[in-house]
Design an enzyme around this catalytic site. Structure first.
Site, PDB file in Angstrom:
ATOM      1  N   HIS A  51      44.724  36.972  48.571  1.00 19.04           N
ATOM      2  CA  HIS A  51      44.970  37.526  47.234  1.00 19.04           C
ATOM      3  C   HIS A  51      43.790  37.351  46.295  1.00 19.04           C
ATOM      4  O   HIS A  51      43.800  37.884  45.185  1.00 19.04           O
ATOM      5  CB  HIS A  51      46.229  36.893  46.633  1.00 19.04           C
ATOM      6  N   ASP A  78      38.012  38.682  39.898  1.00 15.25           N
ATOM      7  CA  ASP A  78      39.458  38.680  40.142  1.00 15.25           C
ATOM      8  C   ASP A  78      39.731  39.447  41.427  1.00 15.25           C
ATOM      9  O   ASP A  78      39.089  40.484  41.672  1.00 15.25           O
ATOM     10  CB  ASP A  78      40.189  39.377  38.976  1.00 15.25           C
TER      11      ASP A  78
END
Ligand code: ADQ
Length: 516
Positions: A191, A403
């Site tokens: 992730h 991110d």
């Protein structure tokens, strides 16, 4: 250059030669999901255990799949010591799938979770090498805890089950399972970003991590760039490695072993967000916020407390905007909501202090009677309250320094049809949303200030047109699409079985070629 001869001896392993490309397609009996945390949290309140259901994207995506197919979720409860198991049994009965807690001792939580996961892998994979604490003892706890997860998976799964492991805390689970002789079909999704080679090689346990990841049958990332970085690292440690295929899923062969490697940008439950944003109570709450801020242009920031989210840099950009364009003083306000996170780690406490110091400084400089430039809140919001904020804000500043994806950017698009999204070039979401977002470099405070000024004067038609494109992408590549495309790649028999659709990704922002 590093080569395979550099591999420490204890990383040598017997390949299980899982040639699933030649096996019959697998129709899994059940899905076994493994993540660091269970989709519920257990906490002792006034001497009694309380169970709170989780609400993140992964929970809303996986819960219906597990319920429909039947399945098990393995994870840590978030607490050490004995817990009241009856709460978990009751939850399982109602949810329609099993929960299997992995108990962790306090020492293990320190070394595995706070240490290896959050003081080494998290900063390193986000490109913050100088924040890493390469404490050798953490590695031992990481391996021990990964083994506990693997043992639990081995115990509760059957031969036809599909085991889907999530995230950086658990990169070694397949390696342990293979050591135990497990031949099940194993998938892994990261992730967070996968770093470029020159950053990854600073990790003392680099070769072991690469070998461990190759024990999965499918390794998934959010973006093409993450996958490219991973493949380059594999090639560095395995000069004979061969990549085959084009499109979102390719195969990587190292010696006898073939692993599928793909990118699957995670999405959100678009319909749930956009429907809630239209609810009467939410619309009223959004108006209430706008009235409270005297109809000023609200610029929204919503983040977990984390140095990767670029919150201080964002405040500096607001300071620069108000300095450079004094006519905007009194016209724009940043509403920054920070969700408490990892407060037990020293770095995070220091970040909170830094954020609060900056809020005081900037507000001290630009506050006027009846006007505050930064409204700062340090708390978690309820779902509807968060959506009302998305709806009330004319602009959203999503400016992480790095991110994996960033779901806030997508949630904002789903909730606000006329908003402007400023999006960091370094968020995974930029690859899909660059057709409508104003892309910014979060380190360039002058660039961000200019973008805010531009957006303030942007015609309504341009705003709506930009947002329409982004909403279309977010709507199409939703969270259930993500689960489905990962599982299809996990069960597919040949490369032709894989979805060849390009996932809404625009390669210009991926800084590389679209194909290997
Ligand atoms: P996170 O780092 O947690 O996730 P993000 O993707 O932005 O980051 O998700 C945060 C979630 O928390 C969002 O769903 C948001 O709604 C919620 N949230 C944020 N602020 C909140 C608040 N004040 N109150 C309540 N809820 C709030 C990691 C990776 C990301 C990746 C996701 C999913 O770091 O890059 O997108 O996993 O893969």
């Amino acid at each position: 250059m590093t080569d395979a001869s550099e591999l420490p001896e204890d990383t040598a392993y017997e390949s299980n030669n899982l040639e699933f490309m030649t096996e019959e397609p697998i129709d899994p009996q059940r899905l076994v999901v493994i993540s660091n945390r269970l989709p519920v949290a257990l906490k002792k309140v006034e001497g009694r255990w309380k169970l709170t259901p989780g609400s993140g994207g992964l929970v809303s995506a996986m819960a219906p799949v597990l319920r429909d197919r039947g399945g098990t979720w393995i994870g840590w409860t978030g607490t050490s010591g004995d817990v009241d198991k009856s709460l978990i049994t009751d939850f399982s009965r109602n949810a329609g799938y099993d929960l299997r807690p992995v108990p962790l001792e306090e020492e293990e939580v320190r070394g595995f979770y706070q240490g290896f996961s959050n003081e080494i892998i998290w900063p390193l994979f986000h490109g913050f090498q100088s924040r890493c604490n390469f404490e050798p003892n953490y590695w031992h706890d990481y391996l021990t805890v990964n083994r506990k997860f693997a043992e639990q998976a081995q115990a509760v799964s059957g031969p036809g089950d599909y085991i889907w492991v999530h995230d950086y805390h658990l990169m070694h689970v397949a390696w342990w399972l293979r050591q135990m002789g497990c031949r099940r079909n194993l998938g892994f999704f990261l992730h967070i970003p996968f770093p470029p080679v020159d950053i990854f090689v600073t990790l003392p346990w680099r070769a072991k991590i690469i070998q461990a990841l190759l024990e999965f049958d499918l390794v998934g990332f959010h973006t093409y760039r993450d996958r490219r970085n991973f493949i380059q690292c594999v090639n560095l440690f395995n000069p004979g490695a061969k990549t085959r295929g084009r499109g979102p899923v390719v195969t990587l062969t190292v010696g006898e072993r073939t692993t599928r490697v793909g990118f699957f940008p995670i999405g959100i439950d678009y319909k749930a967000f956009s429907d809630t944003a239209r609810k009467k109570s939410v619309v009223e709450e959004a108006h209430e916020f706008q009235r409270a801020l005297r109809k000023r242009t609200i610029i929204l920031g919503v983040d977990r407390l984390d140095y990767s989210k670029g919150i201080p840099e964002r405040f500096e950009a607001i300071r620069e905007t108000l300095k450079r364009y004094p006519e905007l003083i009194g016209k724009i306000s940043l509403v920054q909501v920070v969700v408490p996170s990892r407060e037990e780690v020293g770095e995070y406490k220091a970040l909170k202090d830094e954020i609060e110091r900056l809020v005081g400084e900037i507000n001290g400089e630009f506050t006027r009677p009846g006007y505050i430039p930064i409204h700062y809140q340090y708390r978690s919001l309820g779902r509807e309250e968060l959506i009302a904020y998305y709806r009330a804000a004319s602009m959203a500043l999503v400016t992480p320094l790095r991110d994996g994806m960033n779901l806030v950017a997508k949630e904002y698009c789903a909730c606000n049809p006329s908003g402007v999204l400023f999006l960091s070039e370094f968020a995974g979401a930029a690859a899909q949303l660059q057709n409508g977002a104003l892309l910014v470099n979060p380190y360039d405070v002058v660039g961000v200030a200019k973008a805010i000024h531009r957006a303030y004067h942007m015609e309504k038609a341009e705003r709506s047109q930009r947002m329409r494109k982004m909403r279309e992408t977010v709507r199409k590549y939703h969270i259930f699409w993500w689960v489905d495309s990962f599982l299809r790649a996990g069960f597919g028999r040949t490369l032709d079985d894989f979805p060849q659709e390009m996932t809404g990704v625009h390669f210009a922002s991926e800084m590389g070629e679209p194909h290997e």
